[in-house]
Design a protein around this motif. Structure first.
Motif, PDB file in Angstrom:
ATOM      1  N   GLU A 243       5.109 -33.388  -4.891  1.00  0.00           N
ATOM      2  CA  GLU A 243       4.149 -32.289  -5.100  1.00  0.00           C
ATOM      3  C   GLU A 243       4.513 -31.064  -4.258  1.00  0.00           C
ATOM      4  O   GLU A 243       4.360 -29.938  -4.710  1.00  0.00           O
ATOM      5  CB  GLU A 243       2.732 -32.743  -4.758  1.00  0.00           C
ATOM      6  CG  GLU A 243       2.206 -33.872  -5.617  1.00  0.00           C
ATOM      7  CD  GLU A 243       1.822 -33.437  -7.018  1.00  0.00           C
ATOM      8  OE1 GLU A 243       1.616 -32.230  -7.235  1.00  0.00           O
ATOM      9  OE2 GLU A 243       1.732 -34.318  -7.885  1.00  0.00           O
TER      10      GLU A 243
ATOM     11  N   GLU B 250       7.279 -29.328  -5.944  1.00  0.00           N
ATOM     12  CA  GLU B 250       6.972 -29.085  -7.353  1.00  0.00           C
ATOM     13  C   GLU B 250       8.070 -29.592  -8.283  1.00  0.00           C
ATOM     14  O   GLU B 250       8.488 -28.925  -9.212  1.00  0.00           O
ATOM     15  CB  GLU B 250       6.703 -27.599  -7.598  1.00  0.00           C
ATOM     16  CG  GLU B 250       5.504 -27.081  -6.855  1.00  0.00           C
ATOM     17  CD  GLU B 250       5.281 -25.596  -7.092  1.00  0.00           C
ATOM     18  OE1 GLU B 250       6.203 -24.900  -7.554  1.00  0.00           O
ATOM     19  OE2 GLU B 250       4.171 -25.141  -6.798  1.00  0.00           O
TER      20      GLU B 250
ATOM     21  N   ASP C 212       1.579 -25.883 -12.973  1.00  0.00           N
ATOM     22  CA  ASP C 212       0.266 -25.719 -12.358  1.00  0.00           C
ATOM     23  C   ASP C 212      -0.689 -26.739 -12.946  1.00  0.00           C
ATOM     24  O   ASP C 212      -0.668 -27.009 -14.141  1.00  0.00           O
ATOM     25  CB  ASP C 212      -0.273 -24.307 -12.618  1.00  0.00           C
ATOM     26  CG  ASP C 212       0.536 -23.252 -11.891  1.00  0.00           C
ATOM     27  OD1 ASP C 212       1.195 -23.602 -10.899  1.00  0.00           O
ATOM     28  OD2 ASP C 212       0.515 -22.094 -12.327  1.00  0.00           O
ATOM     29  N   GLY C 213      -1.520 -27.304 -12.137  1.00  0.00           N
ATOM     30  CA  GLY C 213      -2.469 -28.306 -12.594  1.00  0.00           C
ATOM     31  C   GLY C 213      -1.908 -29.714 -12.535  1.00  0.00           C
ATOM     32  O   GLY C 213      -2.586 -30.659 -12.881  1.00  0.00           O
ATOM     33  N   GLY C 214      -0.649 -29.866 -12.132  1.00  0.00           N
ATOM     34  CA  GLY C 214      -0.079 -31.191 -11.964  1.00  0.00           C
ATOM     35  C   GLY C 214       0.612 -31.768 -13.176  1.00  0.00           C
ATOM     36  O   GLY C 214       1.123 -32.876 -13.121  1.00  0.00           O
ATOM     37  N   THR C 215       0.648 -31.046 -14.293  1.00  0.00           N
ATOM     38  CA  THR C 215       1.346 -31.575 -15.458  1.00  0.00           C
ATOM     39  C   THR C 215       2.848 -31.408 -15.275  1.00  0.00           C
ATOM     40  O   THR C 215       3.298 -30.587 -14.475  1.00  0.00           O
ATOM     41  CB  THR C 215       0.906 -30.855 -16.749  1.00  0.00           C
ATOM     42  OG1 THR C 215       1.192 -29.461 -16.599  1.00  0.00           O
ATOM     43  CG2 THR C 215      -0.559 -31.062 -17.007  1.00  0.00           C
ATOM     44  N   THR C 216       3.611 -32.179 -16.020  1.00  0.00           N
ATOM     45  CA  THR C 216       5.060 -32.119 -15.873  1.00  0.00           C
ATOM     46  C   THR C 216       5.675 -31.343 -17.014  1.00  0.00           C
ATOM     47  O   THR C 216       5.276 -31.471 -18.164  1.00  0.00           O
ATOM     48  CB  THR C 216       5.668 -33.536 -15.856  1.00  0.00           C
ATOM     49  OG1 THR C 216       5.298 -34.200 -17.047  1.00  0.00           O
ATOM     50  CG2 THR C 216       5.193 -34.319 -14.650  1.00  0.00           C
TER      51      THR C 216
ATOM     52  N   ARG D  48       2.111 -16.900  -8.665  1.00  0.00           N
ATOM     53  CA  ARG D  48       2.820 -17.997  -9.311  1.00  0.00           C
ATOM     54  C   ARG D  48       3.286 -17.621 -10.709  1.00  0.00           C
ATOM     55  O   ARG D  48       4.159 -18.264 -11.269  1.00  0.00           O
ATOM     56  CB  ARG D  48       1.917 -19.220  -9.411  1.00  0.00           C
ATOM     57  CG  ARG D  48       1.794 -19.957  -8.136  1.00  0.00           C
ATOM     58  CD  ARG D  48       0.890 -21.153  -8.361  1.00  0.00           C
ATOM     59  NE  ARG D  48       1.053 -22.112  -7.321  1.00  0.00           N
ATOM     60  CZ  ARG D  48       1.793 -23.196  -7.411  1.00  0.00           C
ATOM     61  NH1 ARG D  48       2.430 -23.463  -8.498  1.00  0.00           N
ATOM     62  NH2 ARG D  48       1.896 -24.021  -6.407  1.00  0.00           N
ATOM     63  N   THR D  49       2.721 -16.606 -11.288  1.00  0.00           N
ATOM     64  CA  THR D  49       3.091 -16.220 -12.648  1.00  0.00           C
ATOM     65  C   THR D  49       4.430 -15.506 -12.688  1.00  0.00           C
ATOM     66  O   THR D  49       4.981 -15.335 -13.753  1.00  0.00           O
ATOM     67  CB  THR D  49       2.032 -15.288 -13.262  1.00  0.00           C
ATOM     68  OG1 THR D  49       1.941 -14.106 -12.462  1.00  0.00           O
ATOM     69  CG2 THR D  49       0.703 -15.978 -13.354  1.00  0.00           C
TER      70      THR D  49
END
Length: 175
Positions: free
Chosen positions: A35, A38, A61-65, A111-112
């Protein structure tokens, strides 16, 4: 095979990252999530004996892969240090694919990847693209003039008012 993958993944995770999570994925493989960096690494069984498919990608973002950026088939009989070297190479490929263009600076960005509002140049101060005149100076192609809906409404209102005036004149004076 899963037990061997799990054991190898746990050793590999300890070598690669201090903070990690190891879990089983739906296809029977094992995923190592870092994490703090990333990134993720997946070890999945292949049809070959003592081989695994090693994939690497990034966490969104949000933890998805995100889908894997690179993958390779490795022999599990090699040592953990060699597997870690292969993983580092795959992670470097992922990082290189995620790196922005060299002309962009990474400081002060969200982050964008877009600069903060205060850092963006004003629209009026932006230079125009070379070789292209502004829209107002461009010649309009022949036969492509269109009357907008608003213009038609105005024309119809004016015609209605003129028609009412003419009707009242003819009605009052009896022409």
């Amino acid at each position: 095979m899963y037990a061997e993958l799990r054991e190898t993944a746990t050793e590999l995770a300890g070598v690669l990252w201090r903070e990690h999570t190891v879990y089983r994925e739906r296809g029977g493989g094992v995923v190592i999530r870092g994490e703090h960096v990333e990134r993720w690494i997946s070890l999945a069984p292949t049809g070959g004996r003592n081989q695994a498919r090693l994939r690497a990608g990034r966490l969104l973002d949000g933890g998805t892969t995100a889908p894997a950026r690179s993958e390779i088939v490795v022999d599990l009989s090699t040592g953990t240090a060699e597997l870690a070297a292969v993983c580092r190479r795959l992670l470097a490929d992922v990082a290189a694919a995620d790196a922005p263009a060299p002309s962009r600076a990474r400081t002060g960005r969200a982050r964008t990847g877009r600069p903060a509002r205060a850092e963006r140049p004003a629209r009026a101060g932006r230079p125009r693209r070379a070789g292209r005149p502004p829209k107002s100076a461009r010649p309009r192609p022949a036969g492509r003039r269109h009357t907008s809906l608003g213009s038609w409404v105005v024309v119809l209102c004016v015609a209605g008012i003129v028609g009412l005036w003419a009707y009242s004149q003819f009605h009052v004076y009896g022409f």
